[in-house]
Design a protein around this motif. Structure first.
Motif, short mmCIF file in Angstrom:
data_model
loop_
_atom_site.label_atom_id
_atom_site.label_comp_id
_atom_site.label_asym_id
_atom_site.label_seq_id
_atom_site.Cartn_x
_atom_site.Cartn_y
_atom_site.Cartn_z
N GLY A 124 -13.80 -34.08 24.09
CA GLY A 124 -13.50 -33.26 25.40
C GLY A 124 -12.05 -32.76 25.54
N LYS A 125 -11.31 -32.87 24.22
CA LYS A 125 -9.92 -32.34 24.53
C LYS A 125 -9.77 -30.78 24.22
N LEU A 126 -10.78 -30.29 23.64
CA LEU A 126 -10.96 -28.82 23.50
C LEU A 126 -12.03 -28.34 24.10
N ALA A 127 -11.91 -26.80 24.28
CA ALA A 127 -13.08 -26.14 24.77
C ALA A 127 -13.84 -25.96 23.64
N GLY A 128 -15.27 -25.82 23.90
CA GLY A 128 -16.36 -25.65 22.80
C GLY A 128 -15.99 -23.90 22.33
N VAL A 129 -15.43 -23.18 22.95
CA VAL A 129 -15.17 -21.97 22.31
C VAL A 129 -14.13 -21.90 20.97
N GLU A 130 -13.27 -23.10 20.95
CA GLU A 130 -12.42 -23.22 20.03
C GLU A 130 -13.01 -23.42 18.61
N LEU A 131 -14.50 -23.86 18.61
CA LEU A 131 -15.22 -24.06 17.51
C LEU A 131 -15.29 -22.80 16.46
N TYR A 132 -15.72 -21.60 17.28
CA TYR A 132 -15.75 -20.17 16.60
C TYR A 132 -14.90 -19.75 15.72
N ALA A 133 -13.35 -19.92 16.20
CA ALA A 133 -12.40 -19.41 15.60
C ALA A 133 -12.31 -20.49 14.12
N ALA A 134 -12.50 -21.85 14.31
CA ALA A 134 -12.60 -22.48 13.28
C ALA A 134 -13.43 -22.20 11.96
N GLN A 135 -14.61 -22.26 12.43
CA GLN A 135 -15.95 -21.71 11.66
C GLN A 135 -15.45 -20.30 11.05
N ALA A 136 -15.09 -19.28 11.74
CA ALA A 136 -14.75 -17.98 11.03
C ALA A 136 -13.56 -18.33 10.03
N GLU A 137 -12.75 -18.96 10.24
CA GLU A 137 -11.73 -19.14 9.41
C GLU A 137 -12.24 -19.85 8.11
N VAL A 138 -12.96 -20.77 8.20
CA VAL A 138 -13.93 -21.27 6.96
C VAL A 138 -14.40 -20.33 6.25
N ALA A 139 -15.29 -19.38 6.81
CA ALA A 139 -15.74 -18.33 6.12
C ALA A 139 -14.84 -17.32 5.55
N ARG A 140 -13.88 -17.24 6.33
CA ARG A 140 -12.87 -15.91 5.47
C ARG A 140 -12.34 -16.71 4.28
N ARG A 141 -11.82 -17.99 4.44
CA ARG A 141 -11.46 -18.38 3.12
C ARG A 141 -12.40 -18.67 1.99
N ARG A 142 -13.65 -18.90 2.31
CA ARG A 142 -14.74 -19.12 1.31
C ARG A 142 -14.54 -17.84 0.65
N GLU A 143 -14.87 -16.58 1.46
CA GLU A 143 -14.89 -15.27 0.94
C GLU A 143 -13.80 -14.92 0.05
N ALA A 144 -12.74 -15.29 0.54
CA ALA A 144 -11.43 -15.05 -0.37
C ALA A 144 -11.66 -15.78 -1.60
N LEU A 145 -12.19 -17.16 -1.54
CA LEU A 145 -12.24 -17.86 -3.04
C LEU A 145 -13.27 -17.26 -3.98
N ILE A 146 -14.14 -16.48 -3.22
CA ILE A 146 -15.05 -15.99 -3.97
C ILE A 146 -14.87 -14.65 -4.72
N ASN A 147 -14.01 -14.10 -4.02
CA ASN A 147 -13.43 -12.74 -4.79
C ASN A 147 -12.45 -13.14 -5.62
N ALA A 148 -11.53 -14.53 -5.57
CA ALA A 148 -10.49 -14.89 -6.70
C ALA A 148 -11.42 -15.13 -7.84
N LYS A 149 -12.55 -15.81 -7.81
CA LYS A 149 -13.39 -16.16 -8.98
C LYS A 149 -13.71 -14.92 -9.70
#
Length: 542
Positions: free
Chosen positions: A266-291
């Motif tokens: 309860g220290k953060l609002a639930g909407v903060e989860l979307y930004a964290a998930q989007a960032e993980v997806a963005r980093r995974r996409e960059a890793l795929i391109n690098a490979k």
């Protein structure tokens, strides 16, 4: 022998001696024309110990078997050696000087002696009946002819022919007669075709063409070495990118787990989860391109080294900024103007044009040839007897001048004008090439200085981004920042890390490009190649 005969023989001997003396001098000219190109070398300051180490590494590496499937652990120097020995394109280029050299041999054959022989047998049978007496008369004549001749054309414009002929006549109506003649014919050009400068021009052009092909091979080798070095650094960069993106993905996943935990308590609002998930997806996409980029770079390196497609490669070199103190840019320009293969090819092209002008100028002259023929003939009823009779009183001598002159000379004048204009065009092209080379070297020098300054700046930027991320993370943990701001700080850090390693690679590749543009890359890598000697050229403005 009479005094007149002795004078004739002495004249023949003196003429032959002069011709052979000229021939020996011109042969020396032919043998020494390999040094037609100047041999002064530009001095380049290098670390001698490094060159010795490279040569030792090359000798040791040549004994190693070329890998087919397993991983290949090499340095950039070893990758260069593999490419020079196995690259398909380079193998094709290496054959060109050998092919061009065959044209030299072909042109040299014009001055080789020629041995020819002819042997013939004929029969003349005549039978007729006399109208007055009614008697039948038969004439049966057999003729045997043999000839042996040795001829040679000298670069002085002298044509020498030595011959031995024999004729045997066997007839039922006359005494058998055998005649043997030994003679020499010397023809000397007095205008058109006079002197080695004209007659050796085509041979010298063929040798210049061979030198041009050697400079072409050197240029290809330098381009290949530069491409291998750049591709190796790109390969190292691609692996570093994967490591950076993998680390950033792990960091984003940690941030996602921390965000989920804070939302759960309860220290953060639930909407903060979307930004964290989007960032993980963005980093995974960059890793795929690098490979994917790593796989493509590996494919290019495998082609350059001519390795099996399933052979993995590991380059051991580290992207460290070398301690290099470059000379003044004007010094690098001067080295380039002496060592660049393209400029030496252009200079050889001008020398070839000079030879073409000499050839076409010779075509404007009329043909005036002086000839002399001398011989002695022996007569007897047998071949041996006719040979013995060569010391007898029979001799022949003839001399004269031949003349030929085209009235309009349109074709010859057109050829000479074309060769003169082509030579002028080659001079202008060389001056333009000199300017382009100077621009190339100066541009590469500017790029090196820019990249070197960027190395320091990007390192400072990366350190500041690390501190910024650390500060933003602490603020997030105490509730004074958001997931989006932390993700942004992480992205800025990844970008600064990528830029820092890219700038280092750019600096290393810029050094390689400068050495290639000034024509010293092979020597700096301890590689000996044909076409090392710069061509010295003095323009004839007359």
């Amino acid at each position: 022998m009479t005094i007149k005969e002795k004078r004739i023989v002495a004249c023949a001997l003196v003429t032959g001696w002069i011709s052979m003396s000229l021939f020996s001098c011109v042969n020396a000219d032919i043998r020494s024309s390999e040094d037609y190109v100047g041999s002064r070398k530009a001095s380049i300051s290098q670390d001698r110990k490094k060159q010795d180490d490279l040569v030792q590494s090359r000798n040791e590496f040549r004994g190693r078997k070329k890998p087919t499937t397993g991983p290949l652990d090499i340095s950039i120097e070893e990758a260069i050696l593999i490419a020079l020995e196995n690259n398909r394109g380079f193998q094709v280029e290496r054959l060109k000087p050998q092919i061009r050299r065959t044209y030299e041999i072909e042109e040299r054959a014009a001055f080789d002696p020629t041995l020819s022989a002819e042997y013939s047998i004929s029969r003349d049978y005549i039978e007729w009946e006399s109208e007055a007496t009614g008697e039948t008369t038969i004439k049966d004549t057999r003729q045997t002819d043999a000839e042996v001749e040795i001829s040679e054309f000298l670069p002085t414009g002298t044509d020498i022919k030595v011959e031995l002929t024999t004729d045997l006549t066997d007839s039922n109506t006359s005494t058998d007669l055998n005649s043997t003649r030994g003679g020499i014919t010397i023809t000397q050009a007095l205008l058109r075709g006079l002197g080695p400068n004209v007659n050796l021009a085509t041979l010298r052009q063929a040798r210049l063409d061979t030198l041009v092909s050697q400079y072409e091979l050197r240029g290809f080798a330098e381009s290949l070495v530069a491409e291998v070095e750049k591709t190796c650094w790109d390969y190292i960069l691609a692996k570093r990118r994967i490591a950076i993106f993998a680390g950033s993905l792990e960091l984003a996943e940690d941030q996602l787990r921390e965000t989920q935990e804070r939302i759960r308590i309860g220290k953060l609002a639930g909407v903060e989860l979307y930004a964290a998930q989007a960032e993980v997806a963005r980093r995974r996409e960059a890793l795929i391109n690098a490979k994917s980029n790593l796989a493509l770079t590996r494919l290019g390196l495998q082609r350059l080294l001519n390795l099996e497609w399933n052979c993995d490669i590991s380059v051991a070199d580290k992207p460290i900024v070398p301690d290099v103190n470059l000379d003044d840019v004007a010094d690098h320009v001067q080295v380039a103007l002496r060592w660049r293969p393209e400029i030496n090819q252009a200079r050889l092209g001008i020398k070839r044009g000079d030879l073409e002008i000499a050839k076409t100028k010779n075509g404007l002259l009329p043909v005036i040839d002086l000839f002399i023929t001398m011989g002695r003939t022996g007569y007897a009823d047998s071949f041996r007897g006719s040979m013995d009779d060569l010391d007898g009183e029979s001799y022949d001598i003839a001399g004269g001048i031949t003349f030929e002159y085209p009235i309009n000379r349109r074709a010859a004048m057109a050829e000479h004008q074309r060769s003169t204009l082509s030579r002028q065009k080659s001079e202008e092209a060389l001056l333009n090439l000199i300017q382009l080379i100077e621009v190339d070297v100066r541009s590469a020098f500017i790029e090196i200085n820019r990249a070197k300054e960027q190395v320091t700046a990007t390192a400072a930027t990366r350190k500041l981004q690390e501190e910024s991320l650390r500060a933003e993370t602490e603020k997030f943990r105490v509730g004074k920042s958001t997931t989006l701001l932390v993700a942004q700080a992480q992205r800025d850090l990844v970008t600064s890390q990528i830029v820092e390693i890219e700038v280092i690679m750019t600096y290393l590749q810029a050094l390689t490009e400068l050495y290639r543009l000034e024509g010293s890359l092979l020597e700096r890598r301890g590689i000996a190649a044909p076409g090392r000697e710069p061509v010295d050229l003095v323009f004839d403005n007359n």
